[in-house]
Design a protein around this motif. Sequence first.
Motif, mmCIF file in Angstrom:
data_model
loop_
_atom_site.group_PDB
_atom_site.id
_atom_site.type_symbol
_atom_site.label_atom_id
_atom_site.label_comp_id
_atom_site.label_asym_id
_atom_site.label_seq_id
_atom_site.Cartn_x
_atom_site.Cartn_y
_atom_site.Cartn_z
ATOM 1 N N SER A 69 -25.211 -31.079 -66.806
ATOM 2 C CA SER A 69 -26.087 -30.399 -65.854
ATOM 3 C C SER A 69 -25.350 -29.250 -65.175
ATOM 4 O O SER A 69 -25.926 -28.174 -64.970
ATOM 5 C CB SER A 69 -26.587 -31.371 -64.796
ATOM 6 O OG SER A 69 -27.306 -32.422 -65.396
ATOM 7 N N GLN B 40 -33.928 -32.379 -64.488
ATOM 8 C CA GLN B 40 -33.818 -33.768 -64.918
ATOM 9 C C GLN B 40 -34.966 -34.617 -64.352
ATOM 10 O O GLN B 40 -35.565 -35.405 -65.046
ATOM 11 C CB GLN B 40 -32.462 -34.312 -64.460
ATOM 12 C CG GLN B 40 -31.881 -35.336 -65.371
ATOM 13 C CD GLN B 40 -30.376 -35.536 -65.138
ATOM 14 O OE1 GLN B 40 -29.673 -34.661 -64.652
ATOM 15 N NE2 GLN B 40 -29.886 -36.692 -65.503
ATOM 16 N N ASP C 224 -33.069 -30.105 -69.097
ATOM 17 C CA ASP C 224 -32.109 -31.119 -68.671
ATOM 18 C C ASP C 224 -32.725 -32.500 -68.866
ATOM 19 O O ASP C 224 -33.562 -32.934 -68.085
ATOM 20 C CB ASP C 224 -31.715 -30.901 -67.202
ATOM 21 C CG ASP C 224 -30.438 -31.635 -66.845
ATOM 22 O OD1 ASP C 224 -29.998 -32.472 -67.654
ATOM 23 O OD2 ASP C 224 -29.884 -31.369 -65.766
ATOM 24 N N GLU C 225 -32.322 -33.162 -69.910
ATOM 25 C CA GLU C 225 -32.821 -34.499 -70.251
ATOM 26 C C GLU C 225 -34.342 -34.601 -70.166
ATOM 27 O O GLU C 225 -34.884 -35.315 -69.324
ATOM 28 C CB GLU C 225 -32.172 -35.545 -69.340
ATOM 29 C CG GLU C 225 -30.660 -35.405 -69.374
ATOM 30 C CD GLU C 225 -29.923 -36.630 -68.889
ATOM 31 O OE1 GLU C 225 -30.553 -37.666 -68.664
ATOM 32 O OE2 GLU C 225 -28.698 -36.538 -68.766
HETATM 33 MG MG LIG Z 1 -27.353 -34.298 -65.697
#
Ligand SMILES: [Mg+2]
Lengths: 259, 246
Positions: free
Chosen positions: B47, B92, B170-171
């Motif tokens: 991140s 995320q 992000d994910e």
């Molecule tokens: Mg992360």
Amino acid sequence: MKIAESLPESFQRFFINVAGIGRFTKQFFRQVFKPPFEFREILNQAYRLGYDSLFLVGITGFIIGMVMTLQTKPTLEQFGAESWLPSMVSVSIIREIGPVLTALICAGKVGSGIGAELGSMKVSEQIDAMTVSGANAFNYLVVTRVIATTITVPILVYYADAISLVGSYVGVNIEGNVSPSLFYKQSLDILVFSDIVPATIKTLFFGFAIGIVGCYKGATADKGTLGVGSAANSAVVISSLMIFVIDLIAVQLTQLFIR
Amino acid sequence: MKEEEIVIDIQELKKSFGDNEVLKGMNLQLHRKENLVILGKSGTGKSVLIKCIVKLIEPDEGRLRVLDQEVKDLEADEELNKLRRRVGFLFQGGALYDSMSVRENLRFPLERLSDKPSRDEMEDRVYEALRSVGLEKAIDKMPAELSGGMKKRIALARTLILKPAIVLYDEPTTGLDPATSKEISQLILEMQQEYDISSIIITHDMACARITSNKMKVIRNGVFKYKGTYDELREKNDPWLRDFFE
Ligand SMILES: [Mg+2]
Ligand SMILES: Nc1ncnc2c1ncn2[C@@H]1O[C@H](COP(=O)(O)OP(=O)(O)OP(=O)(O)O)[C@@H](O)[C@H]1O
């Protein structure tokens, strides 16, 4: 560096807060005159903050006005100066009690609300999301809220003052009989420029302090839900402290320039 | 424009937080219309790396060029914001604005463009973005009323509404069930093909990596240790790497 590190932690935190709030204030004045101006959001916030506090501020104002009247009455009676009661109460309310009490209530309600709201936005990355979408998050979140509190707190103070006087009128009439017109003549006639203007100016500063501290604590909240709670908490503590400091400075300045 | 054009160029990027050296010299090139998947254990700085790209975090050292601009040199808010509008970022946790409805969430970036579109045009773009993630019916809902998967998709729509050239994910599929994960992965692939988007996708989800990736890179100890396609990495005989695929 060395000296700073040898200080107790609470002192270090104090200076970190002072520096941070100073930086935030500077940034506020740099941004406030820059477009885009978020008028709609300012109104929205002012309405929300003001409306949310109306009831609490009103009821506290009423009770304080009444209690002060009932407490002062026996003392004045001893000197046979009962007719001074309304003027005495109104002067202390308008100069001091109304502004400080209202500001403290707003610090507790509005300041903690702003701290918690921005804190949870920070923690859940909503502030970062605004920033990366090319929007000016400081402008949208901080400038609007600080302007809103700076406008709203003085209005709430006037409102609290007015309701306190009603409370005081009720207090006078619990045992006694004073007509409304006589009461308001007695309580308002004594007020002069030097009571009202400095009181209004200091409430602007109270409002500003509540807004800026709430935003600062929120925007610098630590990750996690614990961070949000402590942001809200320290927003209240710091802004209440600032209210007393501003009040102290205001008293000194008023005496210096007006009396 | 050449197909092989480089849109993100990172060289020897370093970042520490206090004593914690997170990025120890990262090198990465993202080509136009490429999906690059980044793999790495939790807390290895994935991140942090993509936050450096949009200057949410300032790196300590190294070169970082995005769309032919040196990010470090973008001081003025205007220039930086212009670049940020061309780089979408999917957080995320989705990072939907809690106090706004879905419509307001999507309008937020549009309303803050210097050449703000008309009301009707904004409404059209909001619908178009929602349609591309299949959630037009959620337009008047508040984020609290949405499920985790819906939140991710709305967040994706909000990211795409500015028609970015690059998207950083992000994910995108963590915390979702396998079926929804697959839907999101396929959505990412569609976005790449339909809008010519180049993307960096951070994930632990190997199904997502398999579906979306053209190329993969794996972070270990603050640098990229392995790279290759999904199949190439799966064939490697490194026990550390195998753990990801099992
Ligand atoms: Mg992360
Ligand atoms: N703002 C920050 N301040 C201090 N340390 C940070 C900050 N952001 C990240 N870190 C540290 O950097 C390291 C990498 O964090 P990062 O969030 O990039 O991990 P990640 O690879 O994305 O992990 P995950 O898969 O769990 O999301 C962590 O050790 C974290 O504690």
